[in-house]
Structures are given as C-alpha cells and as structure tokens.
Design an enzyme around this catalytic site. Structure first.
Site, mmCIF file in Angstrom:
data_model
loop_
_atom_site.group_PDB
_atom_site.id
_atom_site.type_symbol
_atom_site.label_atom_id
_atom_site.label_comp_id
_atom_site.label_asym_id
_atom_site.label_seq_id
_atom_site.Cartn_x
_atom_site.Cartn_y
_atom_site.Cartn_z
ATOM 1 N N ARG A 1 1.867 9.526 -12.070
ATOM 2 C CA ARG A 1 3.145 10.159 -11.414
ATOM 3 C C ARG A 1 3.036 11.569 -11.520
ATOM 4 N NH1 ARG A 1 7.740 9.907 -13.883
ATOM 5 N NH2 ARG A 1 7.601 7.866 -14.879
ATOM 6 N N TYR B 1 13.480 16.223 13.809
ATOM 7 C CA TYR B 1 13.177 14.932 13.546
ATOM 8 C C TYR B 1 14.287 14.202 13.162
ATOM 9 C CZ TYR B 1 11.485 10.882 11.145
ATOM 10 O OH TYR B 1 11.408 9.569 10.938
HETATM 11 C C1 LIG Z 1 8.410 15.909 12.443
HETATM 12 C C2 LIG Z 1 8.377 14.920 11.555
HETATM 13 N N1 LIG Z 1 8.795 15.147 10.104
HETATM 14 C C3 LIG Z 1 8.936 14.352 9.235
HETATM 15 C C4 LIG Z 1 8.742 13.043 9.454
HETATM 16 C C5 LIG Z 1 8.975 12.115 8.510
HETATM 17 O O1 LIG Z 1 7.670 11.460 7.848
HETATM 18 P P1 LIG Z 1 7.314 10.138 7.344
HETATM 19 O O2 LIG Z 1 7.628 8.936 8.351
HETATM 20 O O3 LIG Z 1 5.890 10.393 6.892
HETATM 21 O O4 LIG Z 1 8.272 9.855 6.317
HETATM 22 C C6 LIG Z 1 8.389 12.642 10.676
HETATM 23 C C7 LIG Z 1 8.320 11.139 11.062
HETATM 24 O O5 LIG Z 1 8.123 10.861 12.361
HETATM 25 C C8 LIG Z 1 8.295 13.637 11.825
HETATM 26 O O6 LIG Z 1 7.811 13.304 13.280
#
Ligand SMILES: Cc1ncc(COP(=O)(O)O)c(C=O)c1O
Length: 361
Positions: free
Chosen positions: A34, A87
C-alpha cells in the site's frame, strides 16, 4: 530490463509484503505494497521521464483517485479555482464532496485570462485546476499564462494532462506544479487497465501529503495493472501520433459537412484555441474531437446507431475509435449540448473511419 534474469520485459512483483531482516531493517526499505511496490516504480519512472523536468510520480488506482488525492490534500477553507469545462467526473466529485471537505470551489473560464486574473483571492486561493484540451468541447487553456497568474497569487497549478499526454504537452515546461493523469486512457491505451498518476515538479510538503493520502487511503493500483500500464506506455508515441494524424484528417474532412453545425477540434484553424494549442502542443492536437449535428439531438442518436467501425462506448484513448453521446452519459445535470457526439480516434485506417462517419451522417 529485469536485472535478475536479463529479460527485456520487467517482472511483476505481486507481493503485498516484504520480509524484515533479523536486525529489523528491510532489504530495499519496502514494507507493504500500500506504500510501495517495485512494479509501480517501474511505471512511475517511465512516466516521470516522459513528463520531464526532474519530476516525481506516484501511481494511483484510477484517474479519479489521483485527482481527488490532490483536492483531499488541501485544507478546509482553501479556495480552489477549476476550469469551467472539464471532465465531468471531476466536476461531479467537486460538486458532491468539496463542500463536506470544506473546500471553496469556484468554476471559471480558464481560457479567459482577464476573468481568471480577477478570480484569484490572494492568500486564500491554493490551487488552480486546469484541463487542456478540455472535455468535451476541447477548449484550450494557455498554460504558461495561467501559471504566471496563479504563481503571482501564491497558488499552485495542477494540469490534467490525460488528453494531451506528455507526447504532445509537458505542462512542467510551462510552469505547472502538478500534473495529473487518467492512465486508463492513452498512457495504457488498450482499454483494459484502470489507473491514474500524480506528478510533482518538486517534492515538497504538499507532495508528501499526496503520497501520504495514497498510502493511508490505499488508493493504489494492483501490481498487475501497473505492469500492464508500463507495457502500454511502450507504444504511447506511436499510438498518440497515429490518433492525432487521423483526428486531424477527420476534422478537416468534416469541417464543412452540411449535416454538422460544428466540428470542435483544436487542430482546426477556426478553433478559438488553435493558436495557443499550436504553441503549447507539439506533434499534434490530440486524438479527441466532437461534432455537433445541425439536425439536433435526434440526428445525433441516428448517427450513433448507424456507425459500424466506431464503437459506441464511453472512455477515450484506446486503440479502437469510440463514439459517445456525452450529454446522455453525464446525465440530466450535464452542460454538454444534446446535439454533440464525442469521438475518440484510435489507430484504425483513417479512410475506414471517414467512410463510416460519412455513411452514418
Ligand atoms: C480528462 C480525464 N481526467 C480524469 C478522468 C478520470 O479517470 P479514471 O476513469 O481513470 O478514474 C477521465 C476519465 O474519463 C478523464 O477523461
């Protein structure tokens, strides 16, 4: 290379614990997975070398685990500025949990430098969070300019570099303090690993808090995922360059299509962020683009049903091209227009993808 066998491929270390020597010490200072695992370190060294600037890297269980580790390392009462377009998972997490965490989160248009400059609260703003190109409109933020503004106000800058990848943009070279990745996307590239990463320009107490969060919250990947990730990264440049070339070909082919109201791609000269993207991205403008249907949401649904080469799926950055109705995926609170389809361009022949989309339109 695996130093023990001379094998070209590194080995996986699945062990969760490490043997203590009679004197109480550990052979390589590792105690429990971990906290540390040699297989994570292999992928971490590789990603740190790609992002450059002598940075340090920590792998996480997912992109969301990586992103939230940064926010959760802030303190209650801290003011945080976040790109308005980003996102949706990060936006949703901030909307649901930032308040209980005591963070004062403000969404702002980071492509508007005048608006951004007046949003900083000196002494209170601790972090500026930027995604560029940003999901799913592919807005561009001028990294060097926002880093100057943030640093003048005493704030750190974290850049979600998932879409550009270090192949196209290395945010530390533009002044960023932290870089975050969903390694699930281009870094792994094969739609079969969930992983994330945070990188820092310099190890400091904030970095120690992020590492401590990972260790104590257990936000780590499995060693097999870390191993698959380093394997995926071996073809990162080939995949990203191919996706960029094809994305530009598709955007150029469809930009004046009568069935489309807009083609959103920073590689097109008409894109409002094109000039900045041309300056801060090298070797391409990314493999992501969106199209807006002149016929509205109904036509978007028809196009989605009609494609044959594109796969109807969420996510991005894999070898197969994907098409998605973003507003439906994000749900009723989504700010994404209902006439928009998001495309993630893979490594198939460009002609096949163009013909598929042409037929569907
Ligand atoms: C630009 C961006 N950041 C972060 C994430 C989150 O990643 P994860 O799905 O690996 O948790 C995504 C997921 O689509 C993303 O497109």
């Amino acid at each position: 290379m695996d130093p023990a066998s001379g094998g070209l491929a590194p080995v996986i270390s699945p062990s969760t614990n490490f043997e203590q020597l009679p004197d109480g010490s550990y052979q390589q200072n590792r105690v429990y997975t971990r906290a540390d695992n040699p297989t994570y370190e292999h992928a971490e060294r590789l990603l740190a070398a790609l992002e450059g600037a002598g940075c340090a890297c920590a792998l996480f269980a997912s992109g969301m685990a990586a992103a939230t580790a940064v926010f959760q390392s802030l303190l209650p009462g801290d003011h945080v500025l976040v790109s308005r377009v980003l996102y949706w998972g990060v936006r949703k997490w901030l909307a649901e949990f930032a308040l209980t965490w005591g963070l004062d989160v403000e969404f702002t248009d980071t492509s508007d430098l005048v608006a951004l400059a007046s949003a900083f609260r000196p002494g209170r703003t601790r972090l500026l969070w930027v995604e560029t190109p940003a999901n799913p409109m592919w807005e561009i933020t001028d990294l060097a300019a926002v880093c100057d503004l943030a640093h003048a106000a005493g704030a750190r800058v974290a850049v979600d570099n998932t879409v550009a990848t270090p192949v196209l943009t290395r945010p530390f070279e533009h002044g960023a303090d932290l870089v975050v990745h969903s390694a699930t996307k281009y870094l792994n590239g094969h739609s079969d690993v969930l992983a994330g990463a945070v990188l820092t320009a310099r190890p400091d107490p904030f970095w120690e808090r992020i590492r401590s969060w990972r260790r104590n919250a257990g936000a780590v990947p499995g060693s097999f995922e870390a191993w698959l990730l380093q394997r995926g990264m071996r073809t990162l440049f080939l995949r990203v360059h191919r996706s960029c070339e094809t994305a530009l070909a598709i955007a150029t082919h469809f930009r004046d299509h009568p069935a489309l109201a807009a083609v959103l791609y920073p590689g097109l000269a008409a894109h409002p962020g094109h000039e900045i993207a041309a300056r801060q991205m090298s070797g391409g403008f990314g493999g992501m683009l969106s199209i807006r249907l002149a016929g509205g949401p109904g036509h978007a649904t028809e196009v989605l049903r009609a494609v044959r080469v594109f796969k109807r799926a969420t996510s991005l950055g894999g070898v197969e091209s994907l098409i998605e109705h973003r507003a439906a995926t994000e749900g009723p609170s989504s700010p994404v227009p209902a006439d928009l389809l998001r495309l993630s361009i893979g490594i198939e022949a460009a002609d096949d993808l163009v013909a598929d989309l042409d037929g569907a339109l």
